[in-house]
Design an enzyme around this catalytic site. Sequence first.
Site, PDB file in Angstrom:
ATOM      1  N   GLU A  84       0.841  -1.200   0.000  1.00 52.70           N
ATOM      2  CA  GLU A  84       0.000   0.000   0.000  1.00 52.70           C
ATOM      3  C   GLU A  84       0.872   1.243   0.000  1.00 52.70           C
ATOM      4  O   GLU A  84       1.613   1.498   0.961  1.00 52.70           O
ATOM      5  CB  GLU A  84      -0.925   0.018   1.215  1.00 52.70           C
ATOM      6  N   LYS A 142      -8.016 -16.003  15.507  1.00 56.46           N
ATOM      7  CA  LYS A 142      -8.164 -15.561  14.113  1.00 56.46           C
ATOM      8  C   LYS A 142      -9.613 -15.264  13.726  1.00 56.46           C
ATOM      9  O   LYS A 142     -10.004 -15.423  12.575  1.00 56.46           O
ATOM     10  CB  LYS A 142      -7.559 -16.602  13.155  1.00 56.46           C
ATOM     11  N   ASP A 148       2.156 -14.496  12.138  1.00 56.84           N
ATOM     12  CA  ASP A 148       1.065 -15.104  11.374  1.00 56.84           C
ATOM     13  C   ASP A 148       0.128 -13.998  10.893  1.00 56.84           C
ATOM     14  O   ASP A 148      -0.546 -13.364  11.706  1.00 56.84           O
ATOM     15  CB  ASP A 148       0.303 -16.084  12.269  1.00 56.84           C
ATOM     16  N   HIS A 190      -2.725   9.661  -2.060  1.00 50.65           N
ATOM     17  CA  HIS A 190      -2.977   8.353  -2.672  1.00 50.65           C
ATOM     18  C   HIS A 190      -3.073   8.474  -4.187  1.00 50.65           C
ATOM     19  O   HIS A 190      -2.605   7.598  -4.924  1.00 50.65           O
ATOM     20  CB  HIS A 190      -4.260   7.738  -2.100  1.00 50.65           C
TER      21      HIS A 190
END
Length: 823
Positions: free
Chosen positions: A485, A617, A693, A803
């Site tokens: 990004e 998760k 992770d 952006h």
Amino acid sequence: MSVKLFEWYGKFCAAYALEVIVFFLTTVVGAITLNISSPHELCHWAVPCTQSQTEVSSDVVLLTVLRCGTIIYTYMKLKNIWKVGSIFVVGIVCTYTVFSVITFTITLVHFLHKDLVIVSSALPVFLLLIDLSRMTVLTKHCLSVHSIDMLQDYIAEGMGTLAPVLTLDTLVELLLLVNVGGYVQIRQLQQLSCFACLSVIINYIVFSTFVPACLSVLLSVVNKNSQPSANVMLPPSWHDNRFSHTLQDEKGTKKQLFTTRFKVIICLPLFVMHWFRYSIHQGTAMDMQKGFDSVLTLTPEQFFTVILIILLSSKYLLDDGFEIFRRPSLPKITNTALHIATNKPQSNVLSNKRRVISDVDLDTSKCMRPTEKCLELLSIGSDLLSDAEIISLVKAGKLAVYKLESTLQDANRGVSIRRKITSQKLMSTEKCDALNHIPFTGYDFTKATKACCENTIGYVPVPVGIVGPLLLDGQEYMIPMATTEGTLLASTNRGLKALFKAGGVSSCVYADGMSRAPVVQFPTSEKACHASMWLKETANFELVKEKFDETSRFARLQGVMPVVSGRYLFIRFVATTGDAMGMNMLSKGAENALRWIQHKFPDMQVVSISGNFCTDKKPSAVNWILGRGKSVVCEASLPKEIIKTVLKTDIQTLVHLNRCKNHIGSAMSGSMGGFNAHAANIVTAMFIATGQDPAQTVVSSNCITTLEIIPETGNITSNNHTDNVLLITCTMPSLEVATVGGGSSLDPQNACLKLLGVAGSSAPEGKPGDNATRLAKIICATVLAGELSLLSALDSGDLVQSHMKHNRLPKNITVQESDHQIL
């Protein structure tokens, strides 16, 4: 190390073939034009001797024997090369011979001022010593390449195998010839020894430099069929599957004939002899004669003549003659016997760079051995089998594709072969091309395939940037972040700059405990409630803790939280896990504790070791409220001057924006743990960089960002607002991080942890878990910087503009052109 050096040098010569050839030829031609010659007599290290009539007659006999031997040797060698049945081998070897002879002749005539008579005497020695065997092996190995793109790697692999042995052979031969030429009293034998030394040196230079460059150019030019057709990539026109095992056979043969260890040992006495001749006064020819007469019946002239003939004959017998004598018995030798001596892993040059090829490239059924024989060789060593033979074992169901790395004992080769198998299953050229664009070279998969990823076919590179410094608790850190990004790192860096100028960030960890919640089943709800009440008793908890803790050196049970749902009981174990993230520790400890609890409740059945009450998760209120992993809070105070100059806004606007966006807006959306601007951005980027992770960002990005206006004095009850400062805090109750195990052990990720100074275990030097705790603090502090910068950008209107400028570049347009269009 030496193999790697020669591989690198061989690949360099092959990659810059034209430059090497031009440089080589320019050096020779330029030297001839400048008439450069040796300022000393050739081989001035020889003992002075006089010419006699007897020596002249013996010279004629010796030269006649050499010429006859050269003719026989050349004929037998060319005959053996012709029997190979490849016009490319014959042509390349003959070209190499002619060029070497020309180079040798030019050296004698122009550099050393020798006439053609001397050249005619020297050429037999050169032709006897020229190394056609290794040239043939290297050529055959290069002809076995499946793709023109792999030619340079094959040349490098061949040079890595042949050049170290050639270097040692050259050293031994030079020492032998220098000692013979130094001691012998026959002028003609001295010259022959000198010619032999020159031959060995020229052969080494030409083979190690000119040959790889010429092979690269010649085979690339000769190839007429390497361009892809409509659906497949055809092999080169000179491709020959018969030579796929040439290099392996050469390794075994050379070790049987003349071991490397013996060559190294013999160099020492030869060097001592050469040193002794210079350090001790040389005796006269008469003294030498008396010495030899006392031991041998041969005269010195006869003795050294026999030695030189034996050396030249041994060169023929060891390198070539044995092949003639062994040929009738070759059909009786099994493939296993031929390859046992090569039970070593192949060079990583090819295992690290094998491209995906089509079914045509893998169609080597004509030269593949039977399945039974392949299984027999596989039990000895996987390097005895070609990739095509291993693929045939997979197709025959004799080898599981997911076990390639462990069976081959070479993770990189396993990945390469799996890519070939995958390419055969893909039905379209577009998909094959897509697979080709997934990189797999330049990466060691040994650790990754053991602990991080199965059925590996490559890796996906993610750009890694660095921001900072972060001033946290009085210590500075440079922060690595991996992301795709645009503007994320620039924005975070701006926040870190403001925080640094304001005096930094302070942090604390208020809870530490990973959780695992099995679900168990009872016959009735009453028994489930009874077990829940039993677990809540302090004495029973201590018994459960004892069973849990005995399964690990670092896992220490902190609490047990039972929750009943009908006749199901969810038992949430919470434990510290040192510097590891701890899921395996928790699972192992919970299993052991449940087995012991079953003795107290025999009718209890374990439904699952994870009952989703952990929660792992997945977004959940239990983690948001009770925490999971490291619970961290960071805060910083910023004066209005820094907010105005660095962040381009003011305190009141930031506080109002944070209340509307992060608090009211998140509440309106029913967000759980999402009372922040973009905490997941920073958490994910740092997780990928440090080997965490990535899926645990779901839980780890739980964060509430608060902004308050307080007096500079720190007295929040003061009514004096003239010197107000901004107090910003980020509270993250469930940061699940580790500095050992999993992806943190991979070299690039571990390097990022080392940049932060938190790699590996903190024990025994420090308290177990200190590194993981410090990493959690660093992540939370970086999140705080990102929150501060993004809120400021939203207020000033810089977000969309930045952006559009840095994250939406049109395809095939440079940065300068894009900036110009935006302006």
